[in-house]
Design a protein around this motif. Sequence first.
Motif, PDB file in Angstrom:
ATOM      1  N   TYR A 182      -8.616   2.740 -15.947  1.00 28.03           N
ATOM      2  CA  TYR A 182      -9.633   1.815 -16.445  1.00 28.03           C
ATOM      3  C   TYR A 182      -9.258   0.400 -16.026  1.00 28.03           C
ATOM      4  CZ  TYR A 182     -11.743   5.369 -19.461  1.00 28.03           C
ATOM      5  OH  TYR A 182     -12.389   6.489 -19.930  1.00 28.03           O
ATOM      6  N   TYR A 183     -10.285  -0.400 -15.800  1.00 27.81           N
ATOM      7  CA  TYR A 183     -10.070  -1.816 -15.499  1.00 27.81           C
ATOM      8  C   TYR A 183     -10.472  -2.624 -16.724  1.00 27.81           C
ATOM      9  CZ  TYR A 183     -10.496  -6.386 -13.224  1.00 27.81           C
ATOM     10  OH  TYR A 183     -10.360  -7.720 -12.894  1.00 27.81           O
ATOM     11  N   PRO A 234     -17.004   0.126 -10.828  1.00 26.65           N
ATOM     12  CA  PRO A 234     -17.110   1.223 -11.800  1.00 26.65           C
ATOM     13  C   PRO A 234     -17.373   2.555 -11.114  1.00 26.65           C
ATOM     14  CG  PRO A 234     -19.112  -0.100 -11.780  1.00 26.65           C
ATOM     15  CD  PRO A 234     -18.113  -0.827 -10.934  1.00 26.65           C
ATOM     16  N   ARG A 271     -13.788  -0.588 -18.094  1.00 23.78           N
ATOM     17  CA  ARG A 271     -14.631   0.373 -17.395  1.00 23.78           C
ATOM     18  C   ARG A 271     -13.763   1.319 -16.574  1.00 23.78           C
ATOM     19  NH1 ARG A 271     -16.289  -4.431 -14.458  1.00 23.78           N
ATOM     20  NH2 ARG A 271     -15.373  -4.542 -12.374  1.00 23.78           N
ATOM     21  N   ILE A 321     -11.987  -2.272  -8.335  1.00 23.57           N
ATOM     22  CA  ILE A 321     -12.461  -2.592  -9.685  1.00 23.57           C
ATOM     23  C   ILE A 321     -13.912  -2.193  -9.881  1.00 23.57           C
ATOM     24  CG2 ILE A 321     -10.782  -4.460  -9.933  1.00 23.57           C
ATOM     25  CD1 ILE A 321     -13.068  -6.445  -9.506  1.00 23.57           C
ATOM     26  N   VAL A 354     -12.575   3.286 -13.443  1.00 23.14           N
ATOM     27  CA  VAL A 354     -12.596   3.015 -12.005  1.00 23.14           C
ATOM     28  C   VAL A 354     -12.010   4.218 -11.266  1.00 23.14           C
ATOM     29  CG1 VAL A 354     -12.475   0.515 -12.260  1.00 23.14           C
ATOM     30  CG2 VAL A 354     -10.355   1.845 -12.134  1.00 23.14           C
TER      31      VAL A 354
END
Length: 236
Positions: free
Chosen positions: A120-121, A234, A215, A232, A217
């Motif tokens: 996740y970012y 989604p 989100r 980055i 990634v």
Amino acid sequence: MCGRFVVGSSGSELVGVLRVDVVGDALPEPSYNVAPTDRVAIVLDSAKTEPPTRRLEAARWGLVPSWAKDVGIGAKAINARSEEVEDKPMFRQALIARRAIIPASGYFEWKTEDGAKTPYYVHPADDAPLFFAGLYEWWKDPAKAPDDPARWVLSFTIMTREAVGQLGSIHARMPLFIDADYADVWLDPTTENVGDLLDATVDAAPALVDGLLLREVGSAVGNVRNNGPELIAPVS
């Protein structure tokens, strides 16, 4: 913890935000996949002048204490647990007088479910800079000549604390976030009540979590050779 992060803008753009006095040479280029031992720009207050001089300098990720025999020890010190730094020889002296801020655009964290890891970012909702509280050290390489500019290595670690809110659903730890308005207090190398300062910083960090987005990634970020804005993006 924090094992990968993003610096999407050049360090020089932070001069006004954190009121930097001196910008160091050869600041690293932006990176979408900063990994341990990479160099990034950090902010610190140098006590060599009165009052201290705020500097933006390139530093190696992974703290190398002055007493280390070689720089390799830093790979084991990319993070420092806020509840342990006062007692650990690796970090104790840096906490007292060598605190830093590490600017970032966001960071990556992996959620583990049923043995599978999903990246996740995590980043600010308004795309403003994200600031991590950290510690720094200078290490002198005994193998290099006294007049060799590369003899001195500046390194840093990112402090962490127990994750809260939405970040707790991904990982048990999170970086110790710090507000830009608190930078002067955190960076001041003359502060005497370091324990109180640390407690206040840890207590204030959860309030900054509400302004973050996360989100899912792609898995490409797991390879340190990959680097670009697509990391980055989604997952569609």
